[in-house]
Design a protein around this motif. Structure first.
Motif, PDB file in Angstrom:
ATOM      1  N   ASN A 160       0.842  -1.195   0.000  1.00 18.27           N
ATOM      2  CA  ASN A 160       0.000   0.000   0.000  1.00 18.27           C
ATOM      3  C   ASN A 160       0.878   1.247   0.000  1.00 18.27           C
ATOM      4  O   ASN A 160       0.556   2.247   0.604  1.00 18.27           O
ATOM      5  CB  ASN A 160      -0.937  -0.005   1.210  1.00 18.27           C
ATOM      6  N   GLY A 166       3.746   3.803  -4.543  1.00 16.52           N
ATOM      7  CA  GLY A 166       3.523   3.454  -5.949  1.00 16.52           C
ATOM      8  C   GLY A 166       4.599   4.004  -6.873  1.00 16.52           C
ATOM      9  O   GLY A 166       5.461   4.778  -6.454  1.00 16.52           O
ATOM     10  N   SER A 222       1.591  -0.894 -11.139  1.00 13.60           N
ATOM     11  CA  SER A 222       1.527   0.166 -10.132  1.00 13.60           C
ATOM     12  C   SER A 222       1.126   1.488 -10.747  1.00 13.60           C
ATOM     13  O   SER A 222       1.310   1.708 -11.949  1.00 13.60           O
ATOM     14  CB  SER A 222       2.892   0.312  -9.450  1.00 13.60           C
ATOM     15  N   GLU A 223       0.557   2.372  -9.943  1.00 15.36           N
ATOM     16  CA  GLU A 223       0.276   3.756 -10.302  1.00 15.36           C
ATOM     17  C   GLU A 223       0.755   4.613  -9.128  1.00 15.36           C
ATOM     18  O   GLU A 223       0.780   4.146  -7.977  1.00 15.36           O
ATOM     19  CB  GLU A 223      -1.231   3.976 -10.492  1.00 15.36           C
ATOM     20  N   THR A 224       1.104   5.859  -9.409  1.00 16.95           N
ATOM     21  CA  THR A 224       1.543   6.745  -8.336  1.00 16.95           C
ATOM     22  C   THR A 224       0.468   6.834  -7.250  1.00 16.95           C
ATOM     23  O   THR A 224      -0.699   7.067  -7.554  1.00 16.95           O
ATOM     24  CB  THR A 224       1.824   8.145  -8.894  1.00 16.95           C
ATOM     25  N   GLN A 247      -0.906   4.550  -5.529  1.00 16.65           N
ATOM     26  CA  GLN A 247      -1.886   3.453  -5.486  1.00 16.65           C
ATOM     27  C   GLN A 247      -1.280   2.165  -4.952  1.00 16.65           C
ATOM     28  O   GLN A 247      -1.867   1.111  -5.032  1.00 16.65           O
ATOM     29  CB  GLN A 247      -2.387   3.181  -6.909  1.00 16.65           C
TER      30      GLN A 247
END
Lengths: 481, 191
Positions: free
Chosen positions: A416, A419, A466-468, A470
Motif C-alpha cells: 500500500n 507506488g 503500479s500507479e503513483t 496506489q
C-alpha cells in the motif's frame, strides 16, 4: 488458311463464271451471225425461185442450205407473205412454221429466245422485193456448253476446296505441330523449372529460329541459375564463417565479462576492509572520545559512521549481484510457502520496526527454481514494500500465488506504498536506478536489479503493476513444479 | 456457202428433172392471172437476173428501154408491169410496136407473135450485142432468141440459148440459168 483460300476460290469462280458467261455470249452472237448468213444465202439464192414461182425446185434446194446441224428450219415466203417452200429438221419437237408471215419484213430481223434464234431476211433482187427467207437455229449447243462450264466450275471449286484442305493439312503438319511441340516443351520447362531441357528442332525455318532462340534463352537461364547457386553456396560459407566469428567473439566477451565480474568482486571485497576501519574507528571515536567533542563534532562522526554503513550496504549488494552472475544455480522443485516464510524471517526486524502487516495467502504451491536465490529476491521485494510508504502509514503487505497459465506460477507481493509512475516501470529493474531521494527512502539502487537477475537466473520473469499513490504489485513468474 | 461452187451438172440435172414446177398462169403468189400478164412479169423479172455491160447505156442516166416487137397481149401487159418499176436503178421506157431497128437498140425486146415475122432480121442485128431477146414461140430459142417462154401444163417455163447469151455479152445470173432449160449448141453442157 480458309481466310486465305476463300478469296482465291471466289476469284476463280467469278473468273470462270464470267468466262462462261462471256463464252455463252460469244457463242450466241456467233450463232446469230451464222443464222443471219444462212438466211442471207437462202434469200440470195432463192430470189429466182420466188420470182419465177419455182416452188418444187426451191423445196428441193432448201435442205441443202442447212448442213449446219444447229439450223432447225428454213422457209421461204413470197412477196405477199404466204409460205412458199419450207424445210424442218426432224429433231426434237419444234414450233410449226407460220403459214403466213405475221410481220412485214422490210429489212433483216433477228429474234432470240432462250431455245432458238430466228432470222427473217428479205429476198431482194435488183431492188425488187420477192419475198422473205426465214431461218431458225437451235441454241441447245450453247446450253450444253453452259452446262459444261457449270460442271467445270463445280469441279474447279471442288478441286480448290480439296487443295485448300490439303494445304491446311500440310500447314498444320509443318506449322501447327512444331508449334504445339514447342508449346508442350515450354510448359514442361515452366512447370518443372527444368532449364537443362532442350526443345528438339524441326518445322519451318521460322519455327527452327524460334526453337533456337528458346534453347539459347534456356541455356542463359541455366547459366544464371548455376551462377546463382554458386553465389548462394558462397554466401552460405560466409554465413558459417560469420557464425563462427560471432561464437568466438561471444566467448571472448563472456571471458572478459567474467574477468570484469571477478575484478569487481575482488574490488568490492577489498573495499570493505578500509570501510570497516572507518566504521570501527568512527564508533571508537564516538565511544572513547565522544565527551571531548561538542555536539556538532559528534553529529559529524555519526554521519560519517552512517555513510560508511550505507557504503558497506552498497558493497554487499554489489557483491550479491555479482555473485548471482557468477554462481551456478541448480533448478529444482521448491516449496514456495517455505521460501516466503524464510524471506519474512530474514526481514523480520525491518518489518517489526516499520510495524508492517504481512499477510501470506497460504498455500502458495510449488515451482521450479532455486530456494536461496528466490529467498534473496523476495527479501528485496518485502523490504521495498515495507520501506516505500507514506510517512505515518503502516505498511500492509500481501503475498499471493496465482496461475496465469497452467504451466506458470505467479508470486505477487502487493503493498500500500507510494507506488511508481507508469513511465518509470521500465527503469526500476535497472542497476543504480533510484526514483527517490536516498534521504527520504533508504536504498542502494541495486535491490530490484538483484531481483530481476535472480529470477532470470532461474528462468523466470519479473514484472510490476503500479500507479503513483496506489501502491505497487511486484510479481515473479516461475514454471510450475 | 454450199452453193458457190456446186457442180453445174448437178444443178442442170435437177432443173431438167423438175417437169411440172415452173410458173404458169398461176403466178408465184398463187393468184391466177391471164397468161399474158404472167409472161409480162417474167420478162420484167428476167431483167433482175441479167446484168448489162456499162456500154449498153449511153449515159449513166440513160433509161432502161424495153421494146415490144410487134403487138400482142403480153406487150400490152408489159405496160402495167414495167411502167411503175425501175430496172438497174434506171427509169424504164417501154417502146411498143417497135420497129426492128428500134428494138435492136433497146435493152430488152419482147418478140410478140406478130413480131415473129421480123425475128431473123432482129436477131441479125442483136446477135453478139447486149440485147435480151425474149419470145414465146416454140423453137424460138433454137433460132437464136436468148430466152423463150413456153407453157408446160399450168406453168410457164423458159428455155435459154446459152451460146447466144454468151455471145451477147450479157451476164445471166446462175439462179436464172438454174431454172431455165438450156437449148442450142450448148444444150446438155454443164453450166
Amino acid at each position: 488458311m480458309v481466310a486465305l483460300l476463300t478469296p482465291t476460290i471466289l476469284v476463280v469462280v467469278v473468273a470462270v463464271g464470267l468466262m462462261a458467261s462471256f463464252d455463252a455470249d460469244v457463242l450466241r452472237r456467233h450463232l446469230v451471225d451464222t443464222t443471219e448468213t444462212t438466211a442471207r444465202v437462202v434469200a440470195d439464192y432463192s430470189s429466182a425461185d420466188l420470182a419465177f414461182g419455182s416452188r418444187a425446185e426451191s423445196q428441193a434446194e432448201l435442205s441443202r442450205f442447212v448442213q449446219d446441224a444447229r439450223m432447225l428450219a428454213v422457209a421461204l415466203y413470197d412477196a405477199r407473205g404466204d409460205l412458199f417452200s419450207s424445210w424442218a429438221r426432224d429433231v426434237a419437237p419444234q414450233p410449226a412454221l407460220e403459214k403466213r408471215l405475221s410481220r412485214a419484213v422490210e429489212r433483216p430481223a433477228v429474234h432470240q429466245t432462250p431455245a432458238a434464234i430466228e432470222v427473217w431476211m428479205p429476198v431482194v433482187q435488183d431492188e425488187e422485193h420477192f419475198g422473205t427467207a426465214y431461218v431458225r437455229a437451235s441454241t441447245a449447243e450453247i446450253v450444253v456448253r453452259q452446262r459444261a462450264h457449270l460442271a467445270t466450275l463445280l469441279l474447279l471449286g471442288l478441286l480448290l476446296a480439296g487443295l485448300g484442305v490439303l494445304v491446311a493439312f500440310v500447314a498444320q503438319r509443318v506449322v501447327s505441330q512444331p508449334i504445339l511441340r514447342l508449346s508442350a516443351a515450354a510448359e514442361h520447362i515452366a512447370l518443372h523449372r527444368d532449364y537443362a531441357a532442350r526443345i528438339p528442332s524441326g518445322g519451318t525455318r521460322e519455327i527452327r529460329t524460334l526453337t533456337a532462340s528458346l534453347n539459347g534463352m534456356l541455356a542463359a537461364i541455366e547459366q544464371h541459375q548455376r551462377e546463382r547457386d554458386a553465389a548462394v553456396a558462397e554466401a552460405g560459407r560466409h554465413a558459417d564463417n560469420l557464425e563462427l566469428r560471432v561464437r568466438e567473439r561471444t566467448a571472448d566477451l563472456e571471458a572478459s565479462n567474467r574477468e570484469l565480474e571477478a575484478f569487481s568482486y575482488s574490488v568490492s571485497h577489498d573495499l570493505r576492509a578500509p570501510l570497516r576501519a572507518i566504521q570501527g574507528f568512527s564508533r571508537l571515536l564516538l565511544e572513547e572520545h565522544g565527551r571531548r567533542l561538542d555536539d556538532e563534532g559528534r553529529d559529524f562522526v555519526r554521519r560519517m559512521a552512517a555513510a560508511a554503513e550505507r557504503m558497506d550496504r552498497l558493497i554487499l549488494d554489489l557483491l550479491e549481484y555479482g555473485r548471482l552472475g557468477k554462481k551456478a544455480t541448480e533448478i529444482e522443485a521448491i516449496d514456495l510457502d517455505a521460501v516466503v516464510d524464510d524471506a519474512v524471517r530474514h526481514v523480520g526486524d525491518l518489518l517489526a520496526e516499520r510495524r508492517a502487516d504481512v499477510r501470506i495467502e497460504h498455500p502458495l504451491g510449488r515451482a521450479r527454481g532455486h530456494h536461496a536465490t528466490l529467498v534473496q529476491a523476495l527479501v528485496n521485494l518485502l523490504s521495498n514494500a515495507a520501506k516505500f510508504v507514506q510517512e505515518g502509514v503502516d505498511p500492509v503487505v500481501r503475498v499471493v500465488a496465482t496461475r496465469p497459465q497452467p504451466t506458470l506460477v505467479r508470486l505477487a507481493v502487493n503493498d500500500n506504498g507510494i507506488g511508481i509512475a507508469r513511465e518509470h516501470h521500465d527503469r526500476v529493474f535497472q542497476l543504480f536506478e533510484r526514483l527517490h531521494d536516498s534521504s527520504r527512502y533508504a536504498g542502494t539502487g541495486v535491490g530490484l536489479a538483484i531481483v530481476k537477475r535472480a529470477v532470470e537466473r532461474m528462468g523466470g520473469r519479473v514484472g510490476l503493476e503500479s500507479e503513483t499513490g496506489q501502491g505497487a504489485t511486484f510479481w515473479i513468474e516461475l514454471p510450475v513444479a | 456457202m454450199p452453193f458457190s461452187s456446186t457442180s453445174l451438172a448437178l444443178r442442170s440435172l435437177i432443173a431438167l428433172a423438175i417437169v411440172a414446177s415452173v410458173a404458169s398462169a398461176r403466178a408465184a403468189d398463187g393468184r391466177v392471172y391471164d397468161e399474158a400478164r404472167v409472161k409480162a412479169e417474167f420478162v420484167e423479172r428476167f431483167c433482175r437476173f441479167v446484168d448489162w455491160p456499162d456500154e449498153a447505156f449511153v449515159t449513166p442516166a440513160a433509161p432502161f428501154v424495153i421494146a415490144v416487137l410487134g403487138k400482142d397481149p403480153v406487150g400490152a401487159a408489159l405496160r402495167d408491169v414495167a411502167g411503175h418499176h425501175t430496172v438497174k436503178g434506171r427509169r424504164v421506157v417501154l417502146l411498143e410496136s417497135a420497129s426492128v431497128a428500134e428494138a435492136a437498140g433497146a435493152h430488152v425486146v419482147w418478140v410478140s407473135g406478130e413480131g415473129l415475122i421480123d425475128l431473123d432480121a432482129l436477131l441479125d442485128r442483136t446477135h453478139g450485142r447486149p440485147v435480151l431477146t425474149v419470145a414465146g414461140a416454140p423453137g424460138a430459142a433454137e433460132r437464136g432468141v436468148l430466152i423463150n417462154l413456153r407453157r408446160d401444163g399450168p406453168y410457164v417455163r423458159f428455155d435459154i440459148n446459152l451460146s447466144e447469151v454468151q455471145a451477147s455479152g450479157l451476164r445471166f445470173s446462175s439462179k436464172l440459168l438454174r431454172l431455165g432449160d438450156i437449148v442450142g449448141p450448148d444444150a446438155g453442157v454443164p453450166r
